[in-house]
Design an enzyme around this catalytic site. Sequence first.
Site, PDB file in Angstrom:
ATOM      1  N   GLU B 150       1.051  -1.596   0.056  1.00 45.32           N
ATOM      2  CA  GLU B 150       0.032   0.048  -0.362  1.00 45.32           C
ATOM      3  C   GLU B 150       1.213   1.296  -0.392  1.00 45.32           C
ATOM      4  O   GLU B 150       1.642   1.413   0.749  1.00 45.32           O
ATOM      5  CB  GLU B 150      -0.828   0.386   1.098  1.00 45.32           C
ATOM      6  CG  GLU B 150      -1.944   1.149   1.354  1.00 45.32           C
ATOM      7  CD  GLU B 150      -2.694   1.081   3.317  1.00 45.32           C
ATOM      8  OE1 GLU B 150      -2.290   0.282   3.942  1.00 45.32           O
ATOM      9  OE2 GLU B 150      -3.772   1.841   2.357  1.00 45.32           O
ATOM     10  N   LYS B 225      -9.782   2.174  -2.743  1.00 42.12           N
ATOM     11  CA  LYS B 225      -9.756   1.578  -0.917  1.00 42.12           C
ATOM     12  C   LYS B 225     -10.877   2.177  -0.380  1.00 42.12           C
ATOM     13  O   LYS B 225     -11.413   3.317  -0.871  1.00 42.12           O
ATOM     14  CB  LYS B 225      -8.612   2.262  -0.199  1.00 42.12           C
ATOM     15  CG  LYS B 225      -8.754   1.935   1.333  1.00 42.12           C
ATOM     16  CD  LYS B 225      -7.607   2.061   1.718  1.00 42.12           C
ATOM     17  CE  LYS B 225      -7.556   1.540   3.676  1.00 42.12           C
ATOM     18  NZ  LYS B 225      -5.793   2.251   4.387  1.00 42.12           N
ATOM     19  N   CYS B 262      -6.038  -2.438   2.807  1.00 45.57           N
ATOM     20  CA  CYS B 262      -5.610  -3.001   4.271  1.00 45.57           C
ATOM     21  C   CYS B 262      -6.414  -3.034   4.670  1.00 45.57           C
ATOM     22  O   CYS B 262      -7.257  -3.912   4.827  1.00 45.57           O
ATOM     23  CB  CYS B 262      -4.599  -1.278   3.692  1.00 45.57           C
ATOM     24  SG  CYS B 262      -3.597  -0.636   5.601  1.00 45.57           S
TER      25      CYS B 262
END
Lengths: 420, 420
Positions: B150, B225, B262
Amino acid sequence: MASSNGKAAQAEEGKAAQAQEGKAAPEGSIGGYESLHRLLEANLSPELFQEASRLLLGLNCARPLEAIALPEATMTLAETHNFDVQAFRFSADKEFLRQPRVVRVGLIQNSIAVPTTCHFSEQKKAIMDKIRPIVDAAGASGVNILCLQEAWTMPFAFCTREKRWCEFAEPVNGESTQFLQELAQKYNMVIVSPILERDVNHGETIWNTAVIIGNNGNIIGIHRKNHIPRVGDFNESTYYMEGNTGHPVFETAYGKIGVNICYGRHHPLNWLAFGLNGAEIVFNPSATVGELSEPMWPIEARNAAIANSYFVGSINRVGTEVFPNPFTSGDGKPQHADFGHFYGSSHFSAPDASCTPSLSRYRDGLAISDMNLNLCRQIKDKWAFRMTARYDMYASLLSEYLKPDYKPQVIVDPLINKRA
Amino acid sequence: MASSNGKAAQAEEGKAAQAQEGKAAPEGSIGGYESLHRLLEANLSPELFQEASRLLLGLNCARPLEAIALPEATMTLAETHNFDVQAFRFSADKEFLRQPRVVRVGLIQNSIAVPTTCHFSEQKKAIMDKIRPIVDAAGASGVNILCLQEAWTMPFAFCTREKRWCEFAEPVNGESTQFLQELAQKYNMVIVSPILERDVNHGETIWNTAVIIGNNGNIIGIHRKNHIPRVGDFNESTYYMEGNTGHPVFETAYGKIGVNICYGRHHPLNWLAFGLNGAEIVFNPSATVGELSEPMWPIEARNAAIANSYFVGSINRVGTEVFPNPFTSGDGKPQHADFGHFYGSSHFSAPDASCTPSLSRYRDGLAISDMNLNLCRQIKDKWAFRMTARYDMYASLLSEYLKPDYKPQVIVDPLINKRA
């Protein structure tokens, strides 16, 4: 340790209730060890064992897992009846506006008591006789909420596809419930009793059901297994279908509990639904065998505890059950008369991602845990999984997905056939 | 093993690419070991290590995890640039109507290359210079699909809440993408590149984005995300908000891939959505630190792989990043200038509940896995999780739950206040 001397002193000294030492290794155990945790404890230096435990049990320095001392009566019962006992305490932060809400929770795992060839009434009686001292041990230990294993009144006979095992089904207020109602009242204990249910008010339909018995011996309600397996020897859909009770959470004297029965643990949405309804503890009474599911066993319950900010109590039965008539398993292998080894390994998982060591893979057992239910909200506030969950997006997605003409969101590389 | 002699012979002999032996223990490592797996391997007898591995990695006898021999070029790069390499093969059953679909997948974990006090352009250049030999090693190993960590082009500076780090944001077709497009074309490799995105067509908004680069060097698409953390030092919602790209699955030359960035790994519904859209591999590029999330790290990705019948590649950055200006963490502790230790531990999980050992907790690394994508459907057919999922029930539940006046399904014990 349930050695024969000094048990009272041991309890006073605050030692852990753990495996019985010095006994012969259980039959079939690998290297003589009953669980991964004990294997590592016996073979690593204390420093390395501590580091391995930190990683395996998800411990952090701020919140160690403490062993609990149990009373002499419990340890004597465990020794007399040869069952494993483990007891650990999960902690939580102190709050200023709420008192701690510590409950003591118990899980029972066991093998059947007599061969499956015995008369059914003998099998039922024998298993109750076997369970009673373990429930007594839980009662003597001050357990507030106790859960038994899936279909605890019978062998897990669904592998046979023989309908005669349906005789083990009971109405919700039947013999096994009455047996546990007495014990619930005696010990002021909530008991979750997973049985094969005969729904006498609906054409004698059979269900896989958990009966929730209150600490006054009353029946609070039932939950029926939501997801039914069709895998390996799990021919359960031959006997009962998907449950029709939704995702009830039972508000008991000691906390809000839910029951995710067996195969439902593979379904994150099932776990989620109990969380949305406010569960603080979800039990997962199971019956599952090594070759099929053991790799998943340490993963799914812990993930559910993390994702939903509640405690989970996982139970699996123990031992190998041999049936009178051989059956095939749809795997090309010859007929055989047993289901495989039920690997026990019952344990607790906490919302902070920690868990307890597991009970024996081979023996009956009682796992006890003290848990401060305040931890659930503390973890919700810390991690904010609910706040960040975007349920609206997923409600829409699932509604769309249900349509027969659902088009998955796929972006195709326009050059996909160029040179690969 | 990247020893200095006999690498070609080693590769021919089919030995595993694993940790570099004989090197000094990494700074801060516990007992000198870089990962739990290596700690156990070095301290248990072969028999016990095999049993521990079976339980920890979820292996079953029918499908062992095989180490893969990598070419000399790869091992030389690993030794020269001091990064960890591991390579394992997941297997699948033979099918009669489909050929095996084996793809080689790589994950890169790394620390930053120069101090955060260096000029931003120097930091960016240094990190590209650091990544290039690891990508070269992947290319030399024949990796088909590679994923980076990330926000790989920058330190994970969101703990500071300083807006100046926004300068690291790039448009989708910016410098880092161009850098990787060249490498993708050179090695005929799909590359997933998670960056801080500057959305120049929408008012220069910042997003946390994965750019998917095809094996011809073309940009296939992006994913932003979906779930943004507000926990510990993860002040990411100060910089970017929840993604607006849904749950795209990218059909590449080598298979259908998704990217769960994440914190999205804590949300089972996020994992589910990529599954519903047909993903065969989902990457989870992450940046996360020990004290906060390490207990969850071995659990969530494996659970996702199990529940959704796809492969998962988990990546976490490595090392401690020290920032120029101190900051507080909302935990009552004094100001400090670092985020904590990013613990690496990148690894793969498979739909059959197995996983690979993890890369080092301390060093840069390249994890490689061969996976037969046919395993996804084989596991779907075996376990039938989709068939038994009852999505209709959960679509209804989530729709109800969204209403402000949702009433949870709670059954209260009528005797709750009697004596508890």
